[in-house]
Design a protein around this motif. Sequence first.
Motif, PDB file in Angstrom:
ATOM      1  N   VAL A 198      11.132   1.198  -8.370  1.00 41.21           N
ATOM      2  CA  VAL A 198      10.126   2.102  -7.805  1.00 41.21           C
ATOM      3  C   VAL A 198      10.677   3.519  -7.717  1.00 41.21           C
ATOM      4  N   GLU A 199      11.907   3.657  -7.231  1.00 38.01           N
ATOM      5  CA  GLU A 199      12.498   4.989  -7.082  1.00 38.01           C
ATOM      6  C   GLU A 199      12.689   5.674  -8.426  1.00 38.01           C
ATOM      7  N   ARG A 200      13.128   4.927  -9.415  1.00 36.57           N
ATOM      8  CA  ARG A 200      13.331   5.507 -10.747  1.00 36.57           C
ATOM      9  C   ARG A 200      12.002   5.995 -11.327  1.00 36.57           C
ATOM     10  N   ARG A 201      10.961   5.215 -11.099  1.00 36.27           N
ATOM     11  CA  ARG A 201       9.631   5.611 -11.608  1.00 36.27           C
ATOM     12  C   ARG A 201       9.126   6.840 -10.868  1.00 36.27           C
ATOM     13  N   ILE A 202       9.282   6.876  -9.567  1.00 31.25           N
ATOM     14  CA  ILE A 202       8.845   8.022  -8.773  1.00 31.25           C
ATOM     15  C   ILE A 202       9.595   9.285  -9.187  1.00 31.25           C
ATOM     16  N   ASN A 203      10.848   9.110  -9.611  1.00 33.35           N
ATOM     17  CA  ASN A 203      11.656  10.244 -10.042  1.00 33.35           C
ATOM     18  C   ASN A 203      11.356  10.682 -11.476  1.00 33.35           C
ATOM     19  N   GLY A 204      10.346  10.053 -12.105  1.00 35.40           N
ATOM     20  CA  GLY A 204       9.865  10.554 -13.396  1.00 35.40           C
ATOM     21  C   GLY A 204      10.296   9.786 -14.622  1.00 35.40           C
ATOM     22  N   LEU A 205      11.063   8.708 -14.454  1.00 33.74           N
ATOM     23  CA  LEU A 205      11.476   7.932 -15.620  1.00 33.74           C
ATOM     24  C   LEU A 205      10.260   7.214 -16.212  1.00 33.74           C
ATOM     25  N   PRO A 206      10.112   7.214 -17.534  1.00 37.74           N
ATOM     26  CA  PRO A 206       8.979   6.505 -18.139  1.00 37.74           C
ATOM     27  C   PRO A 206       8.953   5.041 -17.715  1.00 37.74           C
ATOM     28  N   LEU A 207       7.762   4.511 -17.546  1.00 37.02           N
ATOM     29  CA  LEU A 207       7.604   3.123 -17.125  1.00 37.02           C
ATOM     30  C   LEU A 207       8.405   2.176 -18.012  1.00 37.02           C
ATOM     31  N   GLU A 208       8.349   2.404 -19.309  1.00 36.98           N
ATOM     32  CA  GLU A 208       9.008   1.500 -20.249  1.00 36.98           C
ATOM     33  C   GLU A 208      10.524   1.556 -20.112  1.00 36.98           C
ATOM     34  N   HIS A 209      11.063   2.711 -19.756  1.00 36.37           N
ATOM     35  CA  HIS A 209      12.502   2.806 -19.526  1.00 36.37           C
ATOM     36  C   HIS A 209      12.898   2.108 -18.230  1.00 36.37           C
ATOM     37  N   VAL A 210      12.021   2.148 -17.251  1.00 32.98           N
ATOM     38  CA  VAL A 210      12.291   1.441 -15.995  1.00 32.98           C
ATOM     39  C   VAL A 210      12.279  -0.067 -16.233  1.00 32.98           C
ATOM     40  N   LEU A 211      11.274  -0.542 -16.949  1.00 32.95           N
ATOM     41  CA  LEU A 211      11.146  -1.978 -17.199  1.00 32.95           C
ATOM     42  C   LEU A 211      12.158  -2.481 -18.223  1.00 32.95           C
ATOM     43  N   GLY A 212      12.486  -1.603 -19.182  1.00 35.10           N
ATOM     44  CA  GLY A 212      13.364  -2.018 -20.276  1.00 35.10           C
ATOM     45  C   GLY A 212      12.597  -2.604 -21.452  1.00 35.10           C
ATOM     46  N   ILE A 256       0.840  -1.207   0.000  1.00 33.68           N
ATOM     47  CA  ILE A 256       0.000   0.000   0.000  1.00 33.68           C
ATOM     48  C   ILE A 256       0.868   1.247   0.000  1.00 33.68           C
ATOM     49  N   SER A 257       1.945   1.212   0.766  1.00 35.00           N
ATOM     50  CA  SER A 257       2.854   2.360   0.830  1.00 35.00           C
ATOM     51  C   SER A 257       3.476   2.643  -0.532  1.00 35.00           C
ATOM     52  N   ILE A 258       3.914   1.592  -1.221  1.00 32.55           N
ATOM     53  CA  ILE A 258       4.541   1.762  -2.543  1.00 32.55           C
ATOM     54  C   ILE A 258       3.529   2.285  -3.548  1.00 32.55           C
ATOM     55  N   ILE A 259       2.334   1.724  -3.566  1.00 33.14           N
ATOM     56  CA  ILE A 259       1.292   2.166  -4.490  1.00 33.14           C
ATOM     57  C   ILE A 259       0.930   3.624  -4.232  1.00 33.14           C
ATOM     58  N   THR A 260       0.854   3.989  -2.967  1.00 35.20           N
ATOM     59  CA  THR A 260       0.545   5.383  -2.602  1.00 35.20           C
ATOM     60  C   THR A 260       1.627   6.324  -3.109  1.00 35.20           C
ATOM     61  N   ARG A 261       2.877   5.942  -2.943  1.00 36.87           N
ATOM     62  CA  ARG A 261       3.994   6.781  -3.420  1.00 36.87           C
ATOM     63  C   ARG A 261       3.954   6.934  -4.939  1.00 36.87           C
ATOM     64  N   LEU A 262       3.637   5.858  -5.631  1.00 38.30           N
ATOM     65  CA  LEU A 262       3.537   5.927  -7.092  1.00 38.30           C
ATOM     66  C   LEU A 262       2.395   6.845  -7.509  1.00 38.30           C
ATOM     67  N   ARG A 263       1.270   6.742  -6.804  1.00 33.46           N
ATOM     68  CA  ARG A 263       0.122   7.603  -7.132  1.00 33.46           C
ATOM     69  C   ARG A 263       0.478   9.070  -6.913  1.00 33.46           C
ATOM     70  N   ILE A 264       1.114   9.364  -5.790  1.00 32.67           N
ATOM     71  CA  ILE A 264       1.503  10.751  -5.486  1.00 32.67           C
ATOM     72  C   ILE A 264       2.435  11.288  -6.574  1.00 32.67           C
ATOM     73  N   ALA A 265       3.261  10.381  -7.130  1.00 27.64           N
ATOM     74  CA  ALA A 265       4.198  10.790  -8.188  1.00 27.64           C
ATOM     75  C   ALA A 265       3.504  10.977  -9.535  1.00 27.64           C
ATOM     76  N   GLY A 266       2.191  10.662  -9.589  1.00 31.30           N
ATOM     77  CA  GLY A 266       1.428  10.883 -10.818  1.00 31.30           C
ATOM     78  C   GLY A 266       1.200   9.653 -11.661  1.00 31.30           C
ATOM     79  N   CYS A 267       1.503   8.476 -11.122  1.00 34.73           N
ATOM     80  CA  CYS A 267       1.303   7.224 -11.862  1.00 34.73           C
ATOM     81  C   CYS A 267      -0.169   6.823 -11.773  1.00 34.73           C
ATOM     82  N   VAL A 268      -0.891   6.971 -12.855  1.00 35.54           N
ATOM     83  CA  VAL A 268      -2.334   6.715 -12.860  1.00 35.54           C
ATOM     84  C   VAL A 268      -2.626   5.246 -12.587  1.00 35.54           C
ATOM     85  N   PHE A 269      -1.798   4.371 -13.123  1.00 40.81           N
ATOM     86  CA  PHE A 269      -2.007   2.927 -12.952  1.00 40.81           C
ATOM     87  C   PHE A 269      -0.999   2.367 -11.939  1.00 40.81           C
TER      88      PHE A 269
END
Length: 260
Positions: A42-56, A7-20
Motif C-alpha cells: 500500500v505504501e509503495r503504491r501511495i508513493n507513486g510506484l506503478p501497480l504492476e511494479h508493486v505486484l510484480g 475504508i481508510s486504505i481505499i481512501t488513502r489510495l484514492r487520495i494518491a490518485g488510484c482510480v481503481f
Amino acid sequence: MDDETKISIITRLRIAGCVFAEEEARLFFSEAQSPAEFATMVERRINGLPLEHVLGWAEFCGIRIAVDPGVFVPRRRTEFLVRQAAALVTQGAIVVDLCCGTGAVGSALAVTMEGIELYAADIDPAAVRCARRNVTSVEGHVYEGDLYEPLPSTIRGRVNVLVANAPYVPTEAIVLLPQEARIHEARVALDGGADGLDVQRRVAAEATLWLAPGGHLLVETSERQAQLTVEIFIQNGLITQVAYYDELDATVVIGTRPNV
C-alpha cells in the motif's frame, strides 16, 4: 482486516490518485503473504510506484506477465498488436519480439499459437532479466543487445513474424507522460527521438534482411504518427497496411516483405 481499516486504505489510495482503489486494495490483500507485506504494498503504491511494479506482475492477453522494477509495463493497447500478429502466425513460425521489455508480446503469441520458434531481444539489461522469466517459460530465447545485433544469424532471412513495440514517444513529450511512466520506467523504453520514430526507422531499415519472403513486420504507433510510419515502411520495401482499434486507442502498422 476490519471495515474501518479497509475504508481508510481505499481512501488513502484514492487520495494518491488510484482510480481503481478498491480493486487495487483487493489485489494487495490477495497477494500479500503477511500484514507487513500488505502495508508495504500500500505504501509503495501511495508513493507513486506503478501497480504492476508493486505486484510484480501484469495481466496481459489473459496471462500473468512478470514485471520487475524499472521495466516498461505492458499496456492494454498492446494487446491489439498481439491480436494482429496472432492472425499472421502459423504453427512452426519463427517469431521475433524486438524491444521486448518484459517479453509480454512474444509470450502471449507463444501461448496463442503453440509450436512457434520464439526469439526476443532488448537493449536494457533489466528488461532482459525480466523477459527471461517470461519468455523461457514458453520455451523462447532472450538476447541482450541493440535491436537485431544479438539475434542468432541462423534466423536471418527466415523470420515469419517480427513484432517491435519500439518506443515512439517524441523526446519533448516525455514530460507529458504520467508520473508512473516518467519516473519508474526506463527512458530507453519510452524515448523515440525527436519525432518519436527513430527506433522504428532502424527496425524497418533492416527488416527485409531478417524477414522471410512474405514475412511480416508489425509495430505499434499512434494514430497521429501512423502515416509517417507507413512512409518509413514503404521506403524500406515493405507492402504496408494500418490497423486501428478505437476502444484501446491502438494503432498498428503492418509491413510485408514481398515474395520476390
